[in-house]
Design an enzyme around this catalytic site. Sequence first.
Site, PDB file in Angstrom:
ATOM      1  CG  ASP A 186      -2.019   1.015   1.158  1.00  0.00           C
ATOM      2  OD1 ASP A 186      -2.253   1.559   0.061  1.00  0.00           O
ATOM      3  OD2 ASP A 186      -2.664   1.260   2.189  1.00  0.00           O
ATOM      4  N   GLY A 235       0.300   5.289  -4.687  1.00  0.00           N
ATOM      5  CA  GLY A 235      -0.303   6.543  -5.133  1.00  0.00           C
ATOM      6  C   GLY A 235       0.116   7.716  -4.272  1.00  0.00           C
ATOM      7  NE  ARG A 236      -1.528   6.348   1.169  1.00  0.00           N
ATOM      8  CZ  ARG A 236      -1.294   5.621   2.262  1.00  0.00           C
ATOM      9  NH1 ARG A 236      -1.007   6.228   3.403  1.00  0.00           N
ATOM     10  NH2 ARG A 236      -1.322   4.301   2.207  1.00  0.00           N
ATOM     11  CG  HIS A 280       0.506   2.046  -9.474  1.00  0.00           C
ATOM     12  ND1 HIS A 280       0.150   1.543  -8.246  1.00  0.00           N
ATOM     13  CD2 HIS A 280      -0.530   2.839  -9.873  1.00  0.00           C
ATOM     14  CE1 HIS A 280      -1.048   2.009  -7.905  1.00  0.00           C
ATOM     15  NE2 HIS A 280      -1.474   2.791  -8.882  1.00  0.00           N
ATOM     16  CB  SER A 299      -8.131  -5.782  -4.183  1.00  0.00           C
ATOM     17  OG  SER A 299      -8.820  -4.566  -4.425  1.00  0.00           O
ATOM     18  CB  SER A 300     -12.138  -8.384  -6.427  1.00  0.00           C
ATOM     19  OG  SER A 300     -12.308  -8.387  -5.019  1.00  0.00           O
ATOM     20  CG  LEU A 339      10.122 -17.034  -3.135  1.00  0.00           C
ATOM     21  CD1 LEU A 339       9.830 -17.111  -1.635  1.00  0.00           C
ATOM     22  CD2 LEU A 339      10.637 -15.637  -3.495  1.00  0.00           C
ATOM     23  NE  ARG A 391      -8.506  -0.070   4.503  1.00  0.00           N
ATOM     24  CZ  ARG A 391      -8.092   1.195   4.632  1.00  0.00           C
ATOM     25  NH1 ARG A 391      -7.977   1.745   5.847  1.00  0.00           N
ATOM     26  NH2 ARG A 391      -7.795   1.916   3.564  1.00  0.00           N
TER      27      ARG A 391
END
Length: 257
Positions: A20, A23-24, A37, A65-66, A131, A194
């Site tokens: 995460d 973008g920030r 990205h 993610s979906s 891996l 989260r």
Amino acid sequence: MTTTEVSTIKIPRHVAIIMDGNGRWAQMRGKRRTAGHKAGAQAVREAVEFARKKGIESLTLFAFSSENWKRPEQEVSVLMELFMTVLKREVKKLHKYNVRLRIIGDKSAFGERLQRQMHEAEALTAGNTALNLNIAANYGGHWDITQAARKLAVQVEAGELTPADITEEKLAGQLELAEQPVPDLLIRTGGEHRISNFLLWQLAYAEFYFSKVLWPDFDDREFAAAIADFSCRERRFGLTSEQLQQAILDTDVTTGD
């Protein structure tokens, strides 16, 4: 703590990461989100190399993610192109270093060309053992559990199972990553706390580590810090500390250690 010290502490078998903050990271530098990205792709390379060198068995990265289809169309388009570019460019390197690549999630939503590239990359690296690199793309934990339940329902309909035969183990066996150990450690970068519908079933007993570092800045030192924190935790799996210590002693006696 230096990255070399990680070799002397407890290494998780399976690490999952929610990447995460791309973008920030870009916005803080006056750039478009898509630049973040692209910068994040380099952090992926470093994380994969770190995991391989430290003997981590599986590394699962939440790439798309979906729910991410709801993002601006231009950003989604760039993400798809970046995905294709990275797949094409990196898969030979992964194969060279004995890394097995798997794409988990509902791949049917992607374009035919990208699906073909995914299949070819998985096929090329299928026999590799250093891996397991799992990239979650168009993945959601709700989807994963739902598709597993549907597979069992088909078996019931075919008379291969009865409802009474369905156990936690049978359902778990139909999930993505069923053949790999469940994650020991979940890392989320970017300061959020989260799990965003990621590996909901598989993370039931994982240790969580939340980092304020934005994903493009997540380097070997940050990865080492997360593992060092994990190594200090007592994982009881429902037992008391006393029961856990006794189980360890019993194991040592049995093995002669």
